[in-house]
Write an enzyme that holds these catalytic residues in place. Sequence first.
Site, short mmCIF file in Angstrom:
data_model
loop_
_atom_site.label_atom_id
_atom_site.label_comp_id
_atom_site.label_asym_id
_atom_site.label_seq_id
_atom_site.Cartn_x
_atom_site.Cartn_y
_atom_site.Cartn_z
N HIS A 40 -0.89 -9.49 -7.02
CA HIS A 40 -0.77 -10.05 -5.67
C HIS A 40 -1.72 -9.34 -4.71
CE1 HIS A 40 2.40 -6.84 -5.43
NE2 HIS A 40 1.95 -6.72 -4.19
N HIS B 244 -2.25 -7.45 -2.06
CA HIS B 244 -1.99 -6.32 -1.18
C HIS B 244 -2.89 -5.15 -1.56
CE1 HIS B 244 2.32 -7.59 0.25
NE2 HIS B 244 1.36 -8.15 0.96
N HIS C 128 -2.57 -2.98 -4.81
CA HIS C 128 -2.83 -3.58 -6.12
C HIS C 128 -4.22 -4.22 -6.20
CE1 HIS C 128 1.42 -2.90 -6.72
NE2 HIS C 128 1.63 -3.51 -5.57
N TYR D 12 8.05 -12.63 10.09
CA TYR D 12 8.30 -13.56 8.99
C TYR D 12 9.79 -13.67 8.69
CZ TYR D 12 7.42 -15.98 4.55
OH TYR D 12 7.38 -16.90 3.54
N HIS E 134 4.73 -1.95 -9.74
CA HIS E 134 5.24 -0.62 -9.42
C HIS E 134 6.01 -0.15 -10.65
CE1 HIS E 134 4.28 -0.58 -5.06
NE2 HIS E 134 4.37 -1.88 -5.22
#
Length: 308
Positions: free
Chosen positions: A111, A113, A116, A224, A258
């Site tokens: 993903h 971010h 990563h 959000y 993670h």
Amino acid sequence: MRSSPGLLAVSIASLLLAACASAPRDAANDVAVATTACPAEPNWDEPTAPRRIFGDTWYVGTCAISAILITSDTGHVLIDGVTDTAAPNIEANIRALGFDPKQVRYILNSHEHIDHAGGIARLARDTGARAVAREPAATALERGRADRRDPQFLSVPDFPPVPDVQRIGDGETLALGALKLTAHATPGHTAGGTTWTWRSCDETGQCRDLVYADSLVPYTDKVYRYGDDAAHPGALAAHRRGLDTIAALPCEILLTPHPGASAMFERIGPRASKPLVDAGACRAYAAEGAAKLEARLQQERAMPAAAH
């Protein structure tokens, strides 16, 4: 004392036996090849020694963030790049296993971010590999930032942009020689969240189904709301479909971006204290993600309306 380049292509067993000794160095990157020991609360870039997971699949990430190497005679595939500053250590870990980083042909992403995807640009430049991601993660990688579809958009930093990202669709397979890795849409943690699956075999011919399941924790910025379908049409339904996808996958060995999320370090290497193979691991991981999502939705119902 600096080790000669020839000593860097050591076996995993030799590397682990040396864990309590002074760390060798990777001459190409001038960084230490770390021991296996990790602090209780490591930072993203905290190095750790590489180790075999199963067959042709290896852990080459840091103490806090995963990077997975899948090897073959026709080239290698790397999943995730940790951060820009951790990229040299990933390359050092690949060399420590006896592999050439320049044989990495593809770098896949879980993903979009920084923890990563932040190292993908440097790793792609250093290895010549092509980055591969599902939309909208592919566009975010090229831009170096996601958009408002990311639940954490206002709270996560930019990362080095990655040029010319190859797109892959939900259910499509990336092939490299005998390696075949399939992308599965599992949005929720981010809009482009992707779970990768492949089959790995060891030297005895035993094969296992491996799943690199994307992060499922419903973190958000202050704006959000997962339950606000007017602001994010279809996002919650897609998140729930992704949870169902992970739960239904053939899954004997679960890996996660993670390592702590799937107790990876307790399951791999000579000091493993838990079984590596668990046919129910993906179902349990998805159920945990679903419970966290429902808890988040309940919290949101008690929150004041957010400005979009």
